[in-house]
Design a protein around this motif. Structure first.
Motif, short mmCIF file in Angstrom:
data_model
loop_
_atom_site.label_atom_id
_atom_site.label_comp_id
_atom_site.label_asym_id
_atom_site.label_seq_id
_atom_site.Cartn_x
_atom_site.Cartn_y
_atom_site.Cartn_z
N VAL A 150 -9.52 -1.47 4.08
CA VAL A 150 -9.11 -2.19 2.87
C VAL A 150 -9.39 -1.30 1.65
O VAL A 150 -10.50 -0.79 1.49
CB VAL A 150 -9.87 -3.52 2.73
CG1 VAL A 150 -9.39 -4.28 1.50
CG2 VAL A 150 -9.73 -4.37 3.99
N HIS B 275 -4.26 -0.74 10.90
CA HIS B 275 -4.21 -0.43 9.47
C HIS B 275 -3.76 -1.65 8.66
O HIS B 275 -3.35 -2.67 9.23
CB HIS B 275 -3.31 0.78 9.21
CG HIS B 275 -1.89 0.58 9.67
ND1 HIS B 275 -1.05 -0.33 9.09
CD2 HIS B 275 -1.18 1.17 10.67
CE1 HIS B 275 0.12 -0.29 9.69
NE2 HIS B 275 0.07 0.60 10.67
N ALA B 276 -3.80 -1.51 7.36
CA ALA B 276 -3.41 -2.60 6.46
C ALA B 276 -1.88 -2.70 6.37
O ALA B 276 -1.17 -1.75 6.69
CB ALA B 276 -3.99 -2.35 5.07
N ASP B 277 -1.41 -3.86 5.89
CA ASP B 277 0.04 -4.11 5.76
C ASP B 277 0.74 -2.96 5.02
O ASP B 277 1.86 -2.59 5.34
CB ASP B 277 0.31 -5.36 4.91
CG ASP B 277 -0.32 -6.61 5.48
OD1 ASP B 277 -1.22 -6.48 6.34
OD2 ASP B 277 0.09 -7.71 5.07
#
Ligand code: GLN
Length: 282
Positions: free
Chosen positions: A193, A243-245
């Motif tokens: 994040v 992983h993040a969006d």
């Protein structure tokens, strides 16, 4: 029972809880020690149960994660113990575990490393679903590793192949150096994040910071993780990283730029959002 649940759900909704009805049902089922499906056939709730339910509702309304209140988090075929100090495993990580298990099909006794294991969700699922796998779970956070160890012991006691739990930092150049060049699969749900990003209170106040924050672009820890993974993996070994969006192209680019990997691909989660990158060690 219906009124009790309706009121509880309204209370949680007013406090901004995302799935108020489901949470109310799961908390009541937890207090009653019955499966959620049995709730609606039960009529009366003893006063003592209602009191404990109220106390849990108040905590949930104060945005304590549901899984900290029940002490359990479902993940694929397992139910893991969770609580303060450990990252609560998420359903969107389940596909990464599924991908890993598919990659291991046909390999007798593959060597697997899970970097930043937390509750042990990835490592223990792989050991459960590919019984021949020799899995090592690495965790840096001294609070979290207590949960990794607890869940690893519980799964081994239940009959799964034991998983080795090792304290260590996934960016440490000497981590597991005895395995250099021999590992068949490295998986990780690393902290990704971006610093300062807005996350729900359940996450900000209850998931351990070390499991979440990944520096200005969220990829700081991943940069070190790639170096470790490239060192550990044998030629042809596989890497899978959540992983993040917003990292559906930046993370694959980073893996390509490393130079030690081929077949770099990104995969969506069940909600269709970019969720994990996979690659093959050349
Ligand atoms: N997906 C997590 C969240 O929703 C973050 C997980 C991580 O950084 N590994 O907060």
């Amino acid at each position: 029972m219906r009124t009790l649940l309706a009121e509880a759900a309204r209370h949680l909704a007013e406090s901004g809880v995302e799935s108020p009805r489901v949470d109310a049902e799961l908390l009541l089922a937890h207090v009653l020690a019955v499966p959620r499906a049995r709730l609606l056939v039960l009529d009366d709730v003893p006063a003592e149960v209602a009191e404990r339910f109220d106390a849990l509702l108040a905590q949930r309304a104060d945005r304590v994660p549901l899984q900290h209140l029940t002490g359990r988090a479902p993940f694929r075929y397992l139910e893991l113990a969770v609580g303060p100090g450990v990252f609560v495993p998420r359903p969107e990580t389940e596909q990464l575990a599924g991908w890993a298990v598919e990659r291991l099909a046909g390999i007798d006794a593959p060597l697997v490393v899970d970097l930043g294991s937390g509750s042990g969700a990835l490592a223990l699922s792989i050991a459960h679903e590919h019984p021949g796998a020799r899995v090592t779970a690495v965790e840096h956070d001294p609070g979290a590793i207590e949960w990794t160890r607890h869940n690893a012991v519980a799964r081994a006691t239940a009959g799964d192949t034991p998983v080795a739990v090792v304290p260590g930092d996934m960016t440490d150049p000497s981590l597991l150096s005895q395995l250099d060049g021999t590992v068949d699969l490295v998986v990780s749900n690393p902290p990704y994040v971006p610093d300062g990003a807005r996350v729900p209170r359940e996450v900000a106040d209850h998931d351990p910071p070390l499991a979440l924050w990944g520096g200005p672009d969220g990829l700081e820890v991943v940069r070190g993780l790639l170096i470790t993974a490239a060192r550990l993996l044998r030629t042809g070994g596989r890497l899978g990283i959540e992983h993040a969006d917003q990292q559906g192209s930046s993370l694959p680019s980073l893996v390509r730029a490393h130079g030690g990997f081929s077949d770099v691909e990104d995969h969506p989660d069940l909600a269709g959002r970019p969720r994990f990158t996979t690659a093959r060690r050349v």
